[in-house]
Design a protein around this motif. Structure first.
Motif, PDB file in Angstrom:
ATOM      1  N   THR A 114      51.247  31.216  34.615  1.00 52.81           N
ATOM      2  CA  THR A 114      50.401  31.028  35.794  1.00 52.81           C
ATOM      3  C   THR A 114      48.987  30.677  35.332  1.00 52.81           C
ATOM      4  OG1 THR A 114      49.729  33.365  35.852  1.00 52.81           O
ATOM      5  CG2 THR A 114      51.695  32.747  37.103  1.00 52.81           C
ATOM      6  N   THR A 115      48.265  29.988  36.181  1.00 51.49           N
ATOM      7  CA  THR A 115      46.841  29.750  35.919  1.00 51.49           C
ATOM      8  C   THR A 115      46.032  30.901  36.502  1.00 51.49           C
ATOM      9  OG1 THR A 115      46.528  28.567  38.011  1.00 51.49           O
ATOM     10  CG2 THR A 115      47.215  27.258  36.099  1.00 51.49           C
ATOM     11  N   ASN A 116      44.765  30.949  36.198  1.00 52.65           N
ATOM     12  CA  ASN A 116      43.896  31.998  36.758  1.00 52.65           C
ATOM     13  C   ASN A 116      43.939  31.998  38.278  1.00 52.65           C
ATOM     14  OD1 ASN A 116      43.152  32.499  34.134  1.00 52.65           O
ATOM     15  ND2 ASN A 116      41.132  31.555  34.295  1.00 52.65           N
ATOM     16  N   GLU A 117      43.872  30.808  38.863  1.00 51.22           N
ATOM     17  CA  GLU A 117      43.863  30.693  40.320  1.00 51.22           C
ATOM     18  C   GLU A 117      45.183  31.158  40.920  1.00 51.22           C
ATOM     19  OE1 GLU A 117      41.010  28.084  38.397  1.00 51.22           O
ATOM     20  OE2 GLU A 117      43.199  28.197  38.218  1.00 51.22           O
ATOM     21  N   GLN A 118      46.291  30.799  40.269  1.00 44.89           N
ATOM     22  CA  GLN A 118      47.601  31.166  40.800  1.00 44.89           C
ATOM     23  C   GLN A 118      47.828  32.672  40.799  1.00 44.89           C
ATOM     24  OE1 GLN A 118      49.979  28.772  38.170  1.00 44.89           O
ATOM     25  NE2 GLN A 118      50.416  27.256  39.768  1.00 44.89           N
ATOM     26  N   ILE A 119      47.502  33.335  39.694  1.00 45.36           N
ATOM     27  CA  ILE A 119      47.783  34.765  39.635  1.00 45.36           C
ATOM     28  C   ILE A 119      46.846  35.541  40.559  1.00 45.36           C
ATOM     29  CG2 ILE A 119      46.291  35.458  37.688  1.00 45.36           C
ATOM     30  CD1 ILE A 119      48.849  37.036  36.696  1.00 45.36           C
ATOM     31  N   LYS A 120      45.622  35.069  40.721  1.00 49.18           N
ATOM     32  CA  LYS A 120      44.713  35.688  41.684  1.00 49.18           C
ATOM     33  C   LYS A 120      45.275  35.529  43.098  1.00 49.18           C
ATOM     34  CE  LYS A 120      40.015  35.516  43.555  1.00 49.18           C
ATOM     35  NZ  LYS A 120      38.697  34.817  43.519  1.00 49.18           N
ATOM     36  N   MET A 121      45.745  34.331  43.409  1.00 49.51           N
ATOM     37  CA  MET A 121      46.359  34.079  44.716  1.00 49.51           C
ATOM     38  C   MET A 121      47.539  35.005  44.948  1.00 49.51           C
ATOM     39  SD  MET A 121      49.365  32.515  45.985  1.00 49.51           S
ATOM     40  CE  MET A 121      49.850  31.249  44.815  1.00 49.51           C
ATOM     41  N   PHE A 122      48.398  35.140  43.920  1.00 52.11           N
ATOM     42  CA  PHE A 122      49.585  35.985  44.058  1.00 52.11           C
ATOM     43  C   PHE A 122      49.207  37.445  44.296  1.00 52.11           C
ATOM     44  CE2 PHE A 122      52.523  38.954  42.050  1.00 52.11           C
ATOM     45  CZ  PHE A 122      53.670  38.717  42.791  1.00 52.11           C
ATOM     46  N   LEU A 123      48.318  37.988  43.480  1.00 51.78           N
ATOM     47  CA  LEU A 123      47.963  39.401  43.576  1.00 51.78           C
ATOM     48  C   LEU A 123      47.305  39.735  44.911  1.00 51.78           C
ATOM     49  CD1 LEU A 123      46.663  40.020  39.944  1.00 51.78           C
ATOM     50  CD2 LEU A 123      48.807  40.838  40.936  1.00 51.78           C
ATOM     51  N   THR A 124      46.661  38.771  45.512  1.00 50.65           N
ATOM     52  CA  THR A 124      46.006  39.019  46.803  1.00 50.65           C
ATOM     53  C   THR A 124      46.961  38.830  47.979  1.00 50.65           C
ATOM     54  OG1 THR A 124      45.153  36.750  46.772  1.00 50.65           O
ATOM     55  CG2 THR A 124      43.689  38.490  45.989  1.00 50.65           C
ATOM     56  N   ARG A 125      48.252  38.547  47.682  1.00 52.40           N
ATOM     57  CA  ARG A 125      49.269  38.489  48.741  1.00 52.40           C
ATOM     58  C   ARG A 125      49.825  39.878  49.051  1.00 52.40           C
ATOM     59  NH1 ARG A 125      47.436  35.143  51.036  1.00 52.40           N
ATOM     60  NH2 ARG A 125      45.814  35.316  49.477  1.00 52.40           N
ATOM     61  N   VAL A 126      49.565  40.840  48.185  1.00 51.19           N
ATOM     62  CA  VAL A 126      50.181  42.166  48.303  1.00 51.19           C
ATOM     63  C   VAL A 126      49.670  42.877  49.555  1.00 51.19           C
ATOM     64  CG1 VAL A 126      50.485  44.406  47.204  1.00 51.19           C
ATOM     65  CG2 VAL A 126      50.417  42.328  45.812  1.00 51.19           C
ATOM     66  N   GLY A 127      50.610  43.350  50.381  1.00 52.40           N
ATOM     67  CA  GLY A 127      50.246  44.033  51.616  1.00 52.40           C
ATOM     68  C   GLY A 127      50.553  45.516  51.561  1.00 52.40           C
ATOM     69  N   PHE A 128      50.460  46.175  52.714  1.00 55.92           N
ATOM     70  CA  PHE A 128      50.705  47.612  52.799  1.00 55.92           C
ATOM     71  C   PHE A 128      52.189  47.926  52.577  1.00 55.92           C
ATOM     72  CE2 PHE A 128      46.858  47.006  55.413  1.00 55.92           C
ATOM     73  CZ  PHE A 128      46.012  47.897  54.762  1.00 55.92           C
ATOM     74  N   GLY A 129      52.441  49.042  51.912  1.00 60.18           N
ATOM     75  CA  GLY A 129      53.809  49.492  51.697  1.00 60.18           C
ATOM     76  C   GLY A 129      54.573  48.685  50.677  1.00 60.18           C
ATOM     77  N   SER A 130      53.875  47.884  49.894  1.00 60.25           N
ATOM     78  CA  SER A 130      54.541  47.024  48.913  1.00 60.25           C
ATOM     79  C   SER A 130      54.321  47.511  47.486  1.00 60.25           C
ATOM     80  CB  SER A 130      54.049  45.581  49.032  1.00 60.25           C
ATOM     81  OG  SER A 130      54.486  44.995  50.234  1.00 60.25           O
ATOM     82  N   THR A 131      55.283  47.194  46.639  1.00 66.37           N
ATOM     83  CA  THR A 131      55.165  47.424  45.202  1.00 66.37           C
ATOM     84  C   THR A 131      55.291  46.074  44.506  1.00 66.37           C
ATOM     85  OG1 THR A 131      56.139  49.642  45.302  1.00 66.37           O
ATOM     86  CG2 THR A 131      56.202  48.517  43.163  1.00 66.37           C
ATOM     87  N   THR A 132      54.428  45.843  43.544  1.00 69.84           N
ATOM     88  CA  THR A 132      54.428  44.563  42.829  1.00 69.84           C
ATOM     89  C   THR A 132      54.580  44.807  41.334  1.00 69.84           C
ATOM     90  OG1 THR A 132      53.000  43.532  44.478  1.00 69.84           O
ATOM     91  CG2 THR A 132      53.085  42.489  42.322  1.00 69.84           C
ATOM     92  N   VAL A 133      55.447  44.018  40.709  1.00 70.05           N
ATOM     93  CA  VAL A 133      55.601  44.048  39.257  1.00 70.05           C
ATOM     94  C   VAL A 133      55.405  42.631  38.732  1.00 70.05           C
ATOM     95  CG1 VAL A 133      57.080  44.605  37.296  1.00 70.05           C
ATOM     96  CG2 VAL A 133      57.237  45.966  39.390  1.00 70.05           C
ATOM     97  N   VAL A 134      54.533  42.490  37.759  1.00 70.28           N
ATOM     98  CA  VAL A 134      54.255  41.198  37.130  1.00 70.28           C
ATOM     99  C   VAL A 134      54.710  41.282  35.675  1.00 70.28           C
ATOM    100  CG1 VAL A 134      52.462  39.542  36.495  1.00 70.28           C
ATOM    101  CG2 VAL A 134      52.259  40.839  38.641  1.00 70.28           C
ATOM    102  N   THR A 135      55.601  40.381  35.275  1.00 65.13           N
ATOM    103  CA  THR A 135      56.105  40.419  33.904  1.00 65.13           C
ATOM    104  C   THR A 135      55.768  39.120  33.183  1.00 65.13           C
ATOM    105  OG1 THR A 135      58.284  39.472  34.408  1.00 65.13           O
ATOM    106  CG2 THR A 135      58.026  41.855  34.669  1.00 65.13           C
ATOM    107  N   GLY A 136      55.625  39.208  31.867  1.00 61.54           N
ATOM    108  CA  GLY A 136      55.331  37.999  31.098  1.00 61.54           C
ATOM    109  C   GLY A 136      55.282  38.255  29.612  1.00 61.54           C
ATOM    110  N   ASP A 137      55.343  37.179  28.864  1.00 60.02           N
ATOM    111  CA  ASP A 137      55.294  37.213  27.399  1.00 60.02           C
ATOM    112  C   ASP A 137      54.162  36.293  26.949  1.00 60.02           C
ATOM    113  OD1 ASP A 137      55.611  37.048  24.688  1.00 60.02           O
ATOM    114  OD2 ASP A 137      57.674  36.310  24.737  1.00 60.02           O
TER     115      ASP A 137
END
Length: 328
Positions: free
Chosen positions: A244-267
């Motif tokens: 992901t680019t800086n803009e993409q991962i920022k966009m993704f992380l700011t999609r998280v709403g109430f009652g949600s769990t997020t896991v981000v994986t990578g190498d």
């Protein structure tokens, strides 16, 4: 490992030459694997064993050999099984005196049975996923980052802790511009999301997964499709986040709403972005490392649970890159 060199003798019973051969492996390969991993010496005459090495290591190896010998009563042992059994026993943590004895085992129930983390690091990862809203799992191939995240998502859905699962991947090779690929949208996206599908099929079953996808309870989508959305009461996994680019991962992380769990994986050793683009995952490590409520789990070669050659390959690349950096 403890600096004290000790020895320990014991006998495995009942005496059975076939079971002993199964335990030791062809040309004692299984014993050599344990010796190398634990930095101990194993000598045996029939069912009588003598272990030499660090006190903690030989005690752990004794328990491991007893456990594996019990398995020989009903099945043939492979080197892979020895490797995984050592991880179940958290032997690496004992051997390096880096452990986490206070972590209670986390068990995940799926259609395929119980899934648990192998070793203290995977156990800590599962524990953090249970207790944090946003989690990062970072490390080389084969360390279980994505598999355990999908397992956690399946359990959360089955326990009605979330209403849906959203699995996301960047389609980097196509620059997330999928128009030139043949087929409809699903056919264009599928190749990039196949590892996530595979994990779901293994845990839930093909027919059940297809039904859940039809009902939009499980959604598998490229990262570009997340823009403008807010995801409440969902378990969201972003896989291959190093692409992901800086803009993409920022966009993704700011999609998280109430009652949600997020896991981000990578190498971070397998970044496929153009050279002029910084990996969003690398940037996140700098920006969010001190943010309360976000967990980071870093896996290394000792956590690899695939074929043991994968572990050797990862180690070889790590050493090569260190040598390259040192020569610059």
């Amino acid at each position: 490992m403890s600096s004290t060199i000790a020895s320990l003798e014991f006998t495995l019973t009942p005496t059975d030459s076939d079971r002993l051969a199964n335990l030791c492996g062809q040309f004692n390969d299984h014993l050599r694997l344990i010796e190398k991993r634990m930095n101990i010496v194993i000598a045996n005459r029939g069912n009588h064993f003598k272990l030499s090495g660090g006190t903690q290591s030989i005690e752990a190896a004794k328990e491991l050999l007893h456990s594996l010998f019990e398995v020989t009563e009903t099945e043939m042992i492979s080197p892979e099984q020895v490797h995984l059994s050592m991880q179940d026993s958290a032997i690496d943590e004992i051997a390096t005196t880096v452990g986490s004895d206070d972590i209670e085992p986390v068990l995940i129930k799926t259609k395929r049975g119980m899934i648990k983390g192998r070793g203290a690091n995977q156990q800590a990862y599962l524990k953090k996923i249970m207790t944090h809203d946003i989690n990062f799992g970072i490390g080389p191939a084969g360390t279980g980052k994505t598999f355990l995240a999908v397992a956690s998502a399946v359990e959360a859905l089955q326990a009605e802790k979330v209403k849906r699962i959203v699995l996301v991947r960047p389609a980097v090779e196509a620059g997330e511009k999928l128009g030139f690929l043949p087929g409809d949208l699903a056919q264009k996206v599928d190749p990039y999301l196949r590892p996530l599908y595979d994990a779901l099929y293994e845990m839930v079953g093909f027919e059940r997964v297809e039904k859940l996808i039809e009902k939009n309870i499980i959604e598998v989508a490229p990262l570009a499709f997340m823009r403008g959305r807010t995801l409440n009461d969902a378990f969201i996994i972003l896989d291959e986040a190093q692409n992901t680019t800086n803009e993409q991962i920022k966009m993704f992380l700011t999609r998280v709403g109430f009652g949600s769990t997020t896991v981000v994986t990578g190498d971070i050793t397998q970044i496929d972005l153009p050279r002029d683009k910084m990996s969003g995952l690398l940037h996140v490590l700098q920006v969010l490392k001190s943010v309360e409520g976000i967990s980071f789990t870093f896996f290394d070669v000792r956590d690899v649970v695939r074929h043991q050659l994968v572990q050797r390959i990862v180690s070889a690349y790590e050493q090569y890159e260190k040598n390259e950096q040192a020569s610059e």
